[in-house]
Design a protein around this motif. Structure first.
Motif, short mmCIF file in Angstrom:
data_model
loop_
_atom_site.label_atom_id
_atom_site.label_comp_id
_atom_site.label_asym_id
_atom_site.label_seq_id
_atom_site.Cartn_x
_atom_site.Cartn_y
_atom_site.Cartn_z
N TYR A 158 -0.80 -32.69 -1.28
CA TYR A 158 -0.53 -34.13 -1.26
C TYR A 158 -1.75 -34.96 -1.67
CZ TYR A 158 4.10 -33.63 0.74
OH TYR A 158 5.42 -33.32 0.93
N GLN A 159 -2.93 -34.34 -1.73
CA GLN A 159 -4.10 -35.08 -2.20
C GLN A 159 -4.41 -34.76 -3.66
OE1 GLN A 159 -7.24 -33.60 0.40
NE2 GLN A 159 -8.18 -32.50 -1.28
N SER A 160 -3.59 -33.90 -4.29
CA SER A 160 -3.81 -33.54 -5.69
C SER A 160 -3.63 -34.74 -6.61
CB SER A 160 -2.83 -32.44 -6.09
OG SER A 160 -2.87 -32.20 -7.48
N CYS A 192 -10.00 -27.16 -9.11
CA CYS A 192 -11.00 -27.88 -8.30
C CYS A 192 -11.01 -29.37 -8.65
CB CYS A 192 -12.38 -27.27 -8.52
SG CYS A 192 -12.57 -25.61 -7.84
N TYR A 193 -10.85 -29.69 -9.92
CA TYR A 193 -10.83 -31.09 -10.33
C TYR A 193 -9.61 -31.81 -9.77
CZ TYR A 193 -9.78 -35.11 -13.30
OH TYR A 193 -9.45 -36.36 -13.75
N LEU A 194 -8.43 -31.18 -9.87
CA LEU A 194 -7.20 -31.82 -9.40
C LEU A 194 -7.20 -32.01 -7.89
CD1 LEU A 194 -4.44 -30.06 -11.56
CD2 LEU A 194 -5.41 -32.34 -11.87
N LEU A 195 -7.75 -31.06 -7.15
CA LEU A 195 -7.71 -31.11 -5.70
C LEU A 195 -8.93 -31.79 -5.09
CD1 LEU A 195 -6.37 -27.53 -4.90
CD2 LEU A 195 -5.08 -29.64 -5.12
N ARG A 196 -9.92 -32.10 -5.91
CA ARG A 196 -11.17 -32.72 -5.43
C ARG A 196 -11.88 -31.83 -4.41
NH1 ARG A 196 -7.14 -36.72 -5.29
NH2 ARG A 196 -7.46 -38.48 -6.70
N ASN A 237 -0.75 -27.42 -6.14
CA ASN A 237 -0.47 -28.71 -6.77
C ASN A 237 1.01 -29.10 -6.69
OD1 ASN A 237 -3.01 -29.84 -8.24
ND2 ASN A 237 -3.03 -27.65 -8.70
N MET A 238 1.78 -28.35 -5.90
CA MET A 238 3.21 -28.60 -5.79
C MET A 238 3.56 -28.96 -4.34
SD MET A 238 6.19 -28.63 -7.39
CE MET A 238 6.04 -27.59 -8.85
#
Length: 225
Positions: free
Chosen positions: A9-11, A52-56, A132-133
């Motif tokens: 949900y933070q992606s 790593c970029y998408l999930l911070r 990411n889902m």
């Protein structure tokens, strides 16, 4: 929420179309299975960086996730590399046991190398897709794929009870730790046995509470997904 659900949900891509994510996942898996080991390694690094970029999150945290399946993979690779042969001179290294030799097979090393990078690339693609889902998007994707409604309900309930199971286990373990339940090996075994027995009773109690809540809401046997 457990960690994987919080991360989804933070992606940065949490609102993207789940069908597009699934199509991209299929592409990544096809590449992971069909490329050479060198390009599989490139795919692994690229997907790790992208995730790593998408999930911070940091790369170090991602690598800790990857270490979990690496233990199982390592056992399988050892079984592939080691071989018994009636011609010990064909082995890269080995020991002779009677007329046979046990050691490292050159062909096994090549197969293990291919298996390692293919598995890591496929794991990185699966990590990317699952993290990411968000679960609500997973339900939408299952409905789009015409998965039977009953199976989707079972998946939903299983996912819900994973949360209940973990919440109760963490609460019981925390209470035991405050009472020094894991101070020694003996007390640890005793506390673990109590945790398992209490966990079963607590989960059954939570299930009964959920059943009562559903009846109060005039549950007719179907979830509106």
């Amino acid at each position: 929420m457990i960690g994987i659900d919080k991360l989804s949900y933070q992606s940065r891509w949490r609102d993207k179309d789940p069908r597009a994510k699934f199509a991209l996942y299929l592409l990544f898996m096809t590449l992971a299975m069909g490329l050479s080991p060198l390009w599989q390694a490139v795919l692994l690094v690229g997907l790790a960086t992208f995730t790593c970029y998408l999930l911070r999150i940091s790369l170090r945290r991602y690598l800790t996730w990857l270490l979990i399946p690496l233990g199982f993979l390592g056992v399988g690779l050892v079984a592939i590399v080691l071989s018994a042969s009636s011609q010990p001179e064909d082995l890269l290294w080995g020991i002779r046991i009677g007329q046979y030799g046990v050691g490292i097979d050159p062909q096994g090393v090549q197969i293990a190398n291919q298996t390692l990078w293919r598995s890591l690339a496929a794991l990185s693609a699966t990590f990317w897709f699952m993290i990411n889902m968000p679960f609500e998007q997973m339900i939408k994707l299952l409905k789009f794929c015409r998965v039977p409604h009953l199976l989707i309900e079972q998946i939903l309930l299983t996912w819900r009870f994973i949360f209940i199971f973990l919440e109760e286990a963490i609460a019981i373990h925390h209470a035991q730790s405050l009472r020094f339940g894991y101070r020694t090996m003996r007390t640890s075994y005793r506390s673990l046995a109590m945790l398992i027995s209490m966990l079963f009773a607590r989960v059954i109690s939570r299930y009964q509470q959920m059943s009562v809540a559903l009846e109060l809401k005039l549950y007719q046997g179907d979830f509106h997904l």
